[in-house]
Write a protein that holds these residues in place. Structure first.
Motif, mmCIF file in Angstrom:
data_model
loop_
_atom_site.group_PDB
_atom_site.id
_atom_site.type_symbol
_atom_site.label_atom_id
_atom_site.label_comp_id
_atom_site.label_asym_id
_atom_site.label_seq_id
_atom_site.Cartn_x
_atom_site.Cartn_y
_atom_site.Cartn_z
ATOM 1 N N GLU A 60 40.330 32.180 143.769
ATOM 2 C CA GLU A 60 38.754 32.118 144.224
ATOM 3 C C GLU A 60 38.979 32.612 145.810
ATOM 4 O O GLU A 60 38.167 33.083 145.889
ATOM 5 C CB GLU A 60 38.309 30.695 143.720
ATOM 6 N N PHE A 61 39.810 31.978 146.477
ATOM 7 C CA PHE A 61 39.822 32.120 147.773
ATOM 8 C C PHE A 61 40.113 33.631 148.080
ATOM 9 O O PHE A 61 39.259 34.461 148.938
ATOM 10 C CB PHE A 61 40.807 31.268 148.545
ATOM 11 N N ALA A 62 41.212 34.379 147.500
ATOM 12 C CA ALA A 62 41.567 35.526 147.661
ATOM 13 C C ALA A 62 40.537 36.676 147.042
ATOM 14 O O ALA A 62 40.216 37.664 147.813
ATOM 15 C CB ALA A 62 42.796 35.978 146.938
ATOM 16 N N SER A 63 39.662 36.077 146.104
ATOM 17 C CA SER A 63 38.589 37.035 145.766
ATOM 18 C C SER A 63 37.320 37.070 146.317
ATOM 19 O O SER A 63 36.260 37.715 146.409
ATOM 20 C CB SER A 63 38.447 36.837 144.200
ATOM 21 N N SER A 64 37.153 35.912 147.328
ATOM 22 C CA SER A 64 35.829 35.832 148.032
ATOM 23 C C SER A 64 35.645 37.145 149.062
ATOM 24 O O SER A 64 36.508 37.245 149.633
ATOM 25 C CB SER A 64 35.693 34.313 148.738
ATOM 26 N N LYS A 65 34.377 37.286 149.198
ATOM 27 C CA LYS A 65 33.870 38.359 150.148
ATOM 28 C C LYS A 65 33.440 37.620 151.418
ATOM 29 O O LYS A 65 32.363 36.637 151.482
ATOM 30 C CB LYS A 65 32.957 39.205 149.585
ATOM 31 N N PRO A 66 33.778 37.835 152.730
ATOM 32 C CA PRO A 66 33.131 37.057 153.624
ATOM 33 C C PRO A 66 31.700 37.631 154.031
ATOM 34 O O PRO A 66 31.421 38.738 154.022
ATOM 35 C CB PRO A 66 34.170 37.474 154.903
ATOM 36 N N VAL A 67 30.774 36.703 154.332
ATOM 37 C CA VAL A 67 29.516 37.193 154.799
ATOM 38 C C VAL A 67 29.165 36.386 155.905
ATOM 39 O O VAL A 67 29.256 35.116 156.054
ATOM 40 C CB VAL A 67 28.526 36.584 153.606
ATOM 41 N N CYS A 68 28.987 37.156 157.128
ATOM 42 C CA CYS A 68 28.819 36.440 158.354
ATOM 43 C C CYS A 68 27.380 36.728 159.114
ATOM 44 O O CYS A 68 26.924 37.970 158.688
ATOM 45 C CB CYS A 68 29.856 36.898 159.506
ATOM 46 N N THR A 69 26.835 35.926 159.820
ATOM 47 C CA THR A 69 25.690 35.900 160.371
ATOM 48 C C THR A 69 25.638 35.652 161.620
ATOM 49 O O THR A 69 26.167 34.628 162.097
ATOM 50 C CB THR A 69 24.591 35.264 159.538
ATOM 51 N N GLU A 146 45.649 39.081 143.069
ATOM 52 C CA GLU A 146 45.082 38.691 142.054
ATOM 53 C C GLU A 146 45.866 38.682 140.691
ATOM 54 O O GLU A 146 45.787 37.646 139.971
ATOM 55 C CB GLU A 146 43.801 39.560 141.566
ATOM 56 N N GLY A 147 46.676 39.762 140.679
ATOM 57 C CA GLY A 147 47.832 39.683 139.735
ATOM 58 C C GLY A 147 48.611 38.715 139.391
ATOM 59 O O GLY A 147 48.997 38.085 138.406
ATOM 60 N N CYS A 148 49.275 38.585 140.750
ATOM 61 C CA CYS A 148 50.190 37.695 140.729
ATOM 62 C C CYS A 148 49.770 35.997 140.393
ATOM 63 O O CYS A 148 50.166 35.155 139.533
ATOM 64 C CB CYS A 148 51.007 37.359 142.165
ATOM 65 N N LEU A 149 48.473 35.883 141.103
ATOM 66 C CA LEU A 149 47.830 34.394 140.778
ATOM 67 C C LEU A 149 47.546 34.099 139.315
ATOM 68 O O LEU A 149 47.527 33.016 138.792
ATOM 69 C CB LEU A 149 46.792 34.137 141.688
ATOM 70 N N ARG A 151 48.997 35.764 136.734
ATOM 71 C CA ARG A 151 50.136 35.655 135.877
ATOM 72 C C ARG A 151 50.990 34.128 136.229
ATOM 73 O O ARG A 151 51.357 33.480 135.123
ATOM 74 C CB ARG A 151 51.055 36.682 136.319
ATOM 75 N N TRP A 152 50.973 33.833 137.372
ATOM 76 C CA TRP A 152 51.415 32.364 137.822
ATOM 77 C C TRP A 152 50.620 31.104 137.223
ATOM 78 O O TRP A 152 51.170 30.273 136.608
ATOM 79 C CB TRP A 152 51.323 32.281 139.079
ATOM 80 N N ARG A 153 49.322 31.242 137.180
ATOM 81 C CA ARG A 153 48.441 30.238 136.456
ATOM 82 C C ARG A 153 48.834 30.191 135.137
ATOM 83 O O ARG A 153 48.762 29.090 134.437
ATOM 84 C CB ARG A 153 47.171 30.650 136.663
ATOM 85 N N THR A 154 48.906 31.506 134.401
ATOM 86 C CA THR A 154 49.037 31.456 132.793
ATOM 87 C C THR A 154 50.461 30.953 132.487
ATOM 88 O O THR A 154 50.613 30.123 131.674
ATOM 89 C CB THR A 154 49.042 32.849 132.289
ATOM 90 N N GLU A 155 51.349 31.349 133.332
ATOM 91 C CA GLU A 155 52.747 30.568 133.230
ATOM 92 C C GLU A 155 52.839 29.066 133.299
ATOM 93 O O GLU A 155 53.435 28.364 132.701
ATOM 94 C CB GLU A 155 53.794 31.288 134.207
ATOM 95 N N VAL A 156 52.145 28.726 134.338
ATOM 96 C CA VAL A 156 52.014 27.173 134.596
ATOM 97 C C VAL A 156 51.282 26.383 133.391
ATOM 98 O O VAL A 156 51.574 25.431 132.974
ATOM 99 C CB VAL A 156 51.421 26.830 135.938
ATOM 100 N N GLU A 157 50.127 27.178 132.998
ATOM 101 C CA GLU A 157 49.632 26.491 131.760
ATOM 102 C C GLU A 157 50.610 26.511 130.631
ATOM 103 O O GLU A 157 50.300 25.363 129.783
ATOM 104 C CB GLU A 157 48.425 27.273 131.623
ATOM 105 N N ASN A 158 51.036 27.426 130.207
ATOM 106 C CA ASN A 158 52.067 27.611 129.090
ATOM 107 C C ASN A 158 53.166 26.445 129.365
ATOM 108 O O ASN A 158 53.486 25.791 128.286
ATOM 109 C CB ASN A 158 52.763 28.713 128.802
ATOM 110 N N ASP A 159 53.753 26.090 130.536
ATOM 111 C CA ASP A 159 54.849 25.120 130.909
ATOM 112 C C ASP A 159 54.228 23.803 130.485
ATOM 113 O O ASP A 159 54.968 23.070 129.944
ATOM 114 C CB ASP A 159 55.385 25.521 132.123
ATOM 115 N N THR A 160 52.807 23.745 131.233
ATOM 116 C CA THR A 160 52.232 22.358 130.943
ATOM 117 C C THR A 160 52.252 22.129 129.530
ATOM 118 O O THR A 160 52.465 20.937 129.166
ATOM 119 C CB THR A 160 51.180 22.119 131.692
ATOM 120 N N ARG A 161 51.517 22.970 128.728
ATOM 121 C CA ARG A 161 51.401 22.701 127.291
ATOM 122 C C ARG A 161 52.629 22.478 126.634
ATOM 123 O O ARG A 161 52.720 21.492 125.754
ATOM 124 C CB ARG A 161 50.446 23.944 127.012
ATOM 125 N N ASP A 162 53.683 23.307 126.798
ATOM 126 C CA ASP A 162 55.087 23.013 126.162
ATOM 127 C C ASP A 162 55.631 21.536 126.345
ATOM 128 O O ASP A 162 56.084 21.042 125.371
ATOM 129 C CB ASP A 162 55.974 24.098 126.560
#
Length: 720
Positions: A60-69, A146-149, A151-162
């Motif tokens: 979520e941090f990497a995908s955020s767009k900065p908005v400055c005023t 985004e691709g790495c995160l 993929r890593w999140r999916t791997e961690v979810e699978n490992d936790t579920r297993d």
């Protein structure tokens, strides 16, 4: 049980294999749980989070767009009168348009000149994004990240579920390990739980046993059996409460209905009831004991029937005429000539009258008149120096001028309730004495006194006014002593030499002494007579123990009070075993004995908690020399529930120290002491000799007893 032993032996090897397998699975389960914990609590700092959430937050941090005023823009919008500032290109916009690194310094001077105006130089911060976001990231970098995160999140979810599924499977495998068809042939249910409180080398034990007839758990604690609940059983069995936990579980075969419902004969299949449920040796013992009891009942019924027949015969016996020829004596009771309870016919009555007449004929010179004449002659012949004249004021009676021989008058005896009653009776019989002589006066006086005492014995006075202490005859009447015992006691009181203070009392005293001498040995059982008087002395002694013990208790001298109350209770219990009116209120003595022990226990516990060596030793001395020897006295009577509860409270107070931190020397002393306190034996240990009782006159004893009973806040009935 034979089937159970064969079954257990048959599955011994299989049970061992399965236990080893469960042990291995639990070890593997521990490893999996540790690995899962690393996924669920990720991080190296004090705060940790699930790794899946950490990766999601990074994405979520990497995908955020900065908005400055710019703060200046905000300021200009709020103050249009100051002029409109030229539009500035925000650094974030320039960055998104892909400016080169050389463009950044070219724009910064313009921005600084605007921000650092005189009126905003110290208040306006530099430009910041509206929310956290990367400042410098290209589309290519964002796409790779985004691709790495993802993929890593999916791997961690699978490992936790297993891991979670593996842990659940292992739990299920352990639960079903013994659900093998070869191991569930005989169903069992929990029947009993044994609980221990304390440490390995000292403590207290009790048991919970399920009553299948009442469908409830029962608690067996020493000699106390009470109803319990599953919640109480769990609380005591799982530990963490009062330093207690279960150490043994007992199961029974659920298929054996005779263990659960009713007992059956294994050979015939019939339901067993009553004594048939007992083992053969115990059943034979009970049958023999019942036979003896039935025989005792038959003998008792026969004795009652015989007594009823005797009373019927005695009621038909005509009364003999009084010895005095005066008509006033008609119908007067003759205490020496009344038939005993063993007389079965009027022939025995006639024999008694003949024996008395024969004794009078043989000893004519020892008749009351002859004795009085002889005594009067001797008295007139005695020299005057051997006489003394004193004036005595007797409460409720009056003032008397007493003439007696030196050493023949006891002023303390003259003040006793017995002597006061006799003097009053003699005074009331004055008219009969003057008209008919000493013999008639004696019978009139003794009848009046007996009637008065009988009336006192039939009253129900308050506890502070116990007529038994004032008169032994009241005690005898209430406890249904044989009439011959009462008659002889009354004669001895009328024959007391202290009555020789005037002529009328002296003559009646001599008549009573003559009557005593004419009683034959077979008419009064002297051994029984002595037993009754010894019981009365024991009653007075018990009263003194109780009175002194209560006085010490009110002074808060509990150590001194305890020994007196213990002997009061023990002596009183022995008296009450012979009859309900032979002693004092057992509940009253038990209450103050129990309160004394509880207060001493609290004092000893406070000394132990102080930690001072001298005070700790004093506290343990109180427990070892006073409290512990008294516990069997409280436990021996199963009907006294309050005593049992008090013992449990005292034991629990000391067992509560087991879970506390203390000095090694205190721990050692507590360990040595607890086995004595927790000893469940009801064997009564020997005590010191009874405390020495002061000497009390009857008047002083009655007065002090009334005062202490009136001062008690708790005054139950005195046993009557």
């Amino acid at each position: 049980m034979k089937i159970l032993r064969i079954y257990m032996h048959k599955n011994r090897e299989l049970t061992r294999i399965k236990r080893d397998e469960i042990k291995r699975l639990k070890e593997y389960l521990t490893v999996l749980q540790q690995r899962l914990e690393r996924y669920l609590s990720y991080g190296s700092g004090p705060k940790r989070f699930p790794l899946v959430d950490v990766l999601q937050y990074a994405l979520e941090f990497a995908s955020s767009k900065p908005v400055c005023t710019s703060p200046v823009d905000d300021l200009g919008a709020s103050a249009p009168s100051s002029g409109t500032l030229p539009a500035q290109t925000s650094p974030s916009t320039v960055e998104q348009q892909g400016p080169s690194s050389s463009d950044v310094p070219s724009t910064s001077p313009v921005q600084r000149s605007v921000i650092h105006k005189p009126f905003t130089q110290s208040r306006i911060p530099p430009d910041l994004p509206m929310h956290p976001a990367p400042r410098h990231i290209t589309e290519e970098e964002l796409s790779v990240l985004e691709g790495c995160l993802h993929r890593w999140r999916t791997e961690v979810e699978n490992d936790t579920r297993d891991l979670q599924e593996s842990i659940s499977r292992i739990h299920r495998t352990i639960e079903l390990m013994y659900f093998d068809k070869t191991m569930i042939q005989v169903p069992y249910r929990l029947h009993a739980v044994l609980v221990h409180e304390g440490q390995a080398n000292a403590g207290h034990y009790w048991a919970y046993i399920y009553d299948h007839h009442q469908n409830r758990w029962m608690k067996y604690n020493d000699i106390s059996v009470t109803k319990s609940t599953w919640e109480e059983l769990e609380r005591d069995s799982f530990g963490g409460y009062r330093n207690a936990s279960a150490y043994c579980l007992m199961y029974i075969n659920d298929k054996e209905q005779y263990l659960i419902e009713e007992e059956f004969n294994k050979e015939t299949g019939q339901v067993l009831v009553g004594m048939d449920t007992l083992p053969s040796d115990l059943r034979d013992y009970v049958k023999e004991d019942n036979k003896r009891f039935e025989k005792e009942l038959e003998e008792w019924d026969a004795e009652l029937a015989q007594k009823a027949q005797q009373e019927k015969l005695l009621s038909q016996i005509p009364r003999a005429p009084a010895p005095s020829p005066a008509p006033v004596q008609a119908g007067e009771p003759e205490y020496l000539e009344q038939p005993s309870r063993t007389d079965l016919s009027k022939h025995l009555k006639e024999d008694s009258v003949q024996a008395i007449n024969k004794a009078l004929a043989e000893q004519e010179d020892r008749s009351p008149e002859a004795i009085m004449d002889t005594s009067s002659h001797n008295a007139s012949a005695q020299p005057a120096p051997n006489q003394r004249v004193v004036e005595v004021a007797i409460p409720d009676v009056g003032t008397f001028v007493i003439e007696s021989e030196e050493g023949g008058y006891d002023d303390e005896v003259m003040l006793t309730p017995n002597m006061q009653g006799i003097i009053m009776a003699i005074g009331k019989a004055r008219n009969v004495y003057d008209r008919c002589g000493p013999e008639a006066g004696f019978f009139k006086a003794i009848k009046l006194e007996y009637t008065r005492l009988l009336k006192l014995a039939q009253e129900d006075p308050p506890p502070e006014c116990d007529y038994r202490l004032r008169h032994a005859i009241v005690y005898f009447i209430q406890n249904q002593a044989p009439k011959k015992i009462i008659e002889r006691t009354l004669l001895e009181q009328f024959g007391d030499h202290n009555l020789s203070f005037d002529e009328r009392c002296r003559n009646i005293m001599k008549v009573a002494q003559a009557k005593l001498e004419m009683i034959k040995p077979d008419e009064v059982n002297m051994e029984e007579y002595e037993r009754w008087h010894q019981d009365y002395r024991n009653f007075r002694e018990t009263t003194m123990f109780l009175m002194v013990g209560l006085e010490f208790f009110q002074k808060k001298s509990y150590m001194e009070a305890l020994l007196y109350l213990i002997y009061a209770y023990q002596n009183n219990k022995e008296l009450l075993s012979k009859g309900p009116y032979r002693g004092h209120d057992e509940e009253l003595i038990s209450h103050y004995r129990r309160e004394c022990l509880l207060k001493l226990n609290e004092h000893a516990a406070a000394l132990f908690e102080s930690g001072d060596d001298q005070e700790v030793n004093n506290g343990l001395i109180i427990m070892n020399e006073l409290i512990v020897p008294c516990l069997p006295l409280l436990l021996v009577d199963e009907m006294e529930e309050k005593d049992i509860v008090a013992v449990e409270d005292m034991r629990n107070r000391w067992c509560s120290y087991l879970g506390q931190e203390m000095e090694p020397n205190l721990q050692e002393k507590l360990t040595d002491f607890l086995p004595k306190l927790l000893d469940c034996s009801t064997e009564i240990k020997g005590f010191n000799d009874p405390p020495k009782l002061p000497s009390y006159s009857t008047h002083e004893l009655c007065e002090r007893y009334a005062r202490i009973m009136l001062s008690l806040s708790r005054t139950p009935a005195d046993g009557r």
